[in-house]
Scaffold this active site. Sequence first.
Site, PDB file in Angstrom:
ATOM      1  N   ASP A   1       0.827  -1.199   0.000  1.00 38.14           N
ATOM      2  CA  ASP A   1       0.000   0.000   0.000  1.00 38.14           C
ATOM      3  C   ASP A   1       0.865   1.254   0.000  1.00 38.14           C
ATOM      4  O   ASP A   1       1.998   1.236   0.524  1.00 38.14           O
ATOM      5  CB  ASP A   1      -0.892   0.032   1.239  1.00 38.14           C
ATOM      6  CG  ASP A   1      -1.932  -1.072   1.249  1.00 38.14           C
ATOM      7  OD1 ASP A   1      -2.273  -1.577   0.159  1.00 38.14           O
ATOM      8  OD2 ASP A   1      -2.400  -1.431   2.353  1.00 38.14           O
TER       9      ASP A   1
ATOM     10  N   TYR B   1       5.933  -7.793   9.504  1.00 39.80           N
ATOM     11  CA  TYR B   1       5.624  -6.368   9.519  1.00 39.80           C
ATOM     12  C   TYR B   1       5.846  -5.775  10.901  1.00 39.80           C
ATOM     13  O   TYR B   1       5.739  -6.467  11.920  1.00 39.80           O
ATOM     14  CB  TYR B   1       4.154  -6.128   9.153  1.00 39.80           C
ATOM     15  CG  TYR B   1       3.757  -6.564   7.770  1.00 39.80           C
ATOM     16  CD1 TYR B   1       3.815  -5.681   6.691  1.00 39.80           C
ATOM     17  CD2 TYR B   1       3.295  -7.863   7.532  1.00 39.80           C
ATOM     18  CE1 TYR B   1       3.426  -6.081   5.426  1.00 39.80           C
ATOM     19  CE2 TYR B   1       2.908  -8.270   6.261  1.00 39.80           C
ATOM     20  CZ  TYR B   1       2.985  -7.375   5.214  1.00 39.80           C
ATOM     21  OH  TYR B   1       2.604  -7.782   3.956  1.00 39.80           O
TER      22      TYR B   1
ATOM     23  N   ASP C   1      -7.055   2.278   7.399  1.00 43.68           N
ATOM     24  CA  ASP C   1      -5.806   2.975   7.727  1.00 43.68           C
ATOM     25  C   ASP C   1      -6.101   4.467   7.866  1.00 43.68           C
ATOM     26  O   ASP C   1      -7.250   4.911   7.722  1.00 43.68           O
ATOM     27  CB  ASP C   1      -4.695   2.692   6.704  1.00 43.68           C
ATOM     28  CG  ASP C   1      -5.028   3.167   5.292  1.00 43.68           C
ATOM     29  OD1 ASP C   1      -5.822   4.116   5.144  1.00 43.68           O
ATOM     30  OD2 ASP C   1      -4.500   2.578   4.325  1.00 43.68           O
TER      31      ASP C   1
ATOM     32  N   ARG D   1      -4.084  -4.289   7.690  1.00 44.30           N
ATOM     33  CA  ARG D   1      -5.151  -3.313   7.944  1.00 44.30           C
ATOM     34  C   ARG D   1      -6.385  -3.995   8.537  1.00 44.30           C
ATOM     35  O   ARG D   1      -7.003  -3.488   9.473  1.00 44.30           O
ATOM     36  CB  ARG D   1      -5.524  -2.601   6.639  1.00 44.30           C
ATOM     37  CG  ARG D   1      -4.477  -1.603   6.159  1.00 44.30           C
ATOM     38  CD  ARG D   1      -4.929  -0.909   4.891  1.00 44.30           C
ATOM     39  NE  ARG D   1      -4.883  -1.785   3.724  1.00 44.30           N
ATOM     40  CZ  ARG D   1      -5.750  -1.739   2.718  1.00 44.30           C
ATOM     41  NH1 ARG D   1      -6.763  -0.903   2.755  1.00 44.30           N
ATOM     42  NH2 ARG D   1      -5.618  -2.549   1.678  1.00 44.30           N
TER      43      ARG D   1
END
Length: 309
Positions: free
Chosen positions: A46, A74, A88, A186
């Site tokens: 993203d 992550y 987000d 997300r």
Amino acid sequence: MVKRIPSDINLLFAVDKPLGCTSHDVVSRVRRALGVRRVGHAGTLDPLATGVMVLGVGQATRLLGMLTLDRKSYIASVSFGSETNTDDSEGEVTRTAPVDAKLKDEAYARGVLDSFVGPQMQVPPAFSAISVNGVRAYKRARAGENVDLPARPVEIFELQLLSVLVDGEQVVWNIACTVSKGTYIRSLARDIGRAAQSAAHIVSLRRSASGSISLAHAVELGGINADALRAHAIDPISSLGLGRVDLPQEALARILNGQAIDAGSFGERLPEASPCALVVEGQMRAIACLEQRRYVMRDVFPQGIEGVS
């Protein structure tokens, strides 16, 4: 028909994607920097996300679909108090909820995170690249359509609390996770908020590893050139999990013509039916399979793929 000019550089590499640019932007910048057209990537990030993005140049683009990047890692920051339509901080707020004092408690936070470890069903974000009747979900969402995506199986292998940040009424959990391919962080943040009897969304996201490829392999996007990529080339053989067979220069003509090679002529053989990489003078020239004591070509690379360790 315009004949494609072979690339002078053929390898896999990773960039540390900067904040704000799309995966398509990254590919375009690499093309311009190298002066080549044949560049591809092994998975999007993203615009809000930074970190490891795996790419291929030239013949190595053919390997991108073969890479076993089944696990992603992550570092993320999850802010409590609201959900957004994108899950987000770039989206519009769709729901708010109280930020209870217990969200500031690290023990409570760890308990919530622990409950997510393991296989589960996850509903992807409406703003995602998943195709719905041939149209990307995010395009439908941007057009104002109600996008209702079905839950998909994912797995959270590790989910750790790094810290809890408190600024007045704002609470942010900094987390580290390793997840299966196809997991949306997300969506994970959204679900963490709900499990904590609140609401949450991602405010920062950084991919630290894709499969075995970590930030240690990555180059800065602004420093892309042929020399930098060769210095940071990813070994295609280990990335694909293949066996390796080194062959002499005289075998190259047979490889390029797609002809089988007698395995007995070139040292130790791999197990029958085992896929392997054929290497000539330090470059991967083919992926072959051992069949009846012969290496039978599956994929042949007219320009050798660099980066073999």
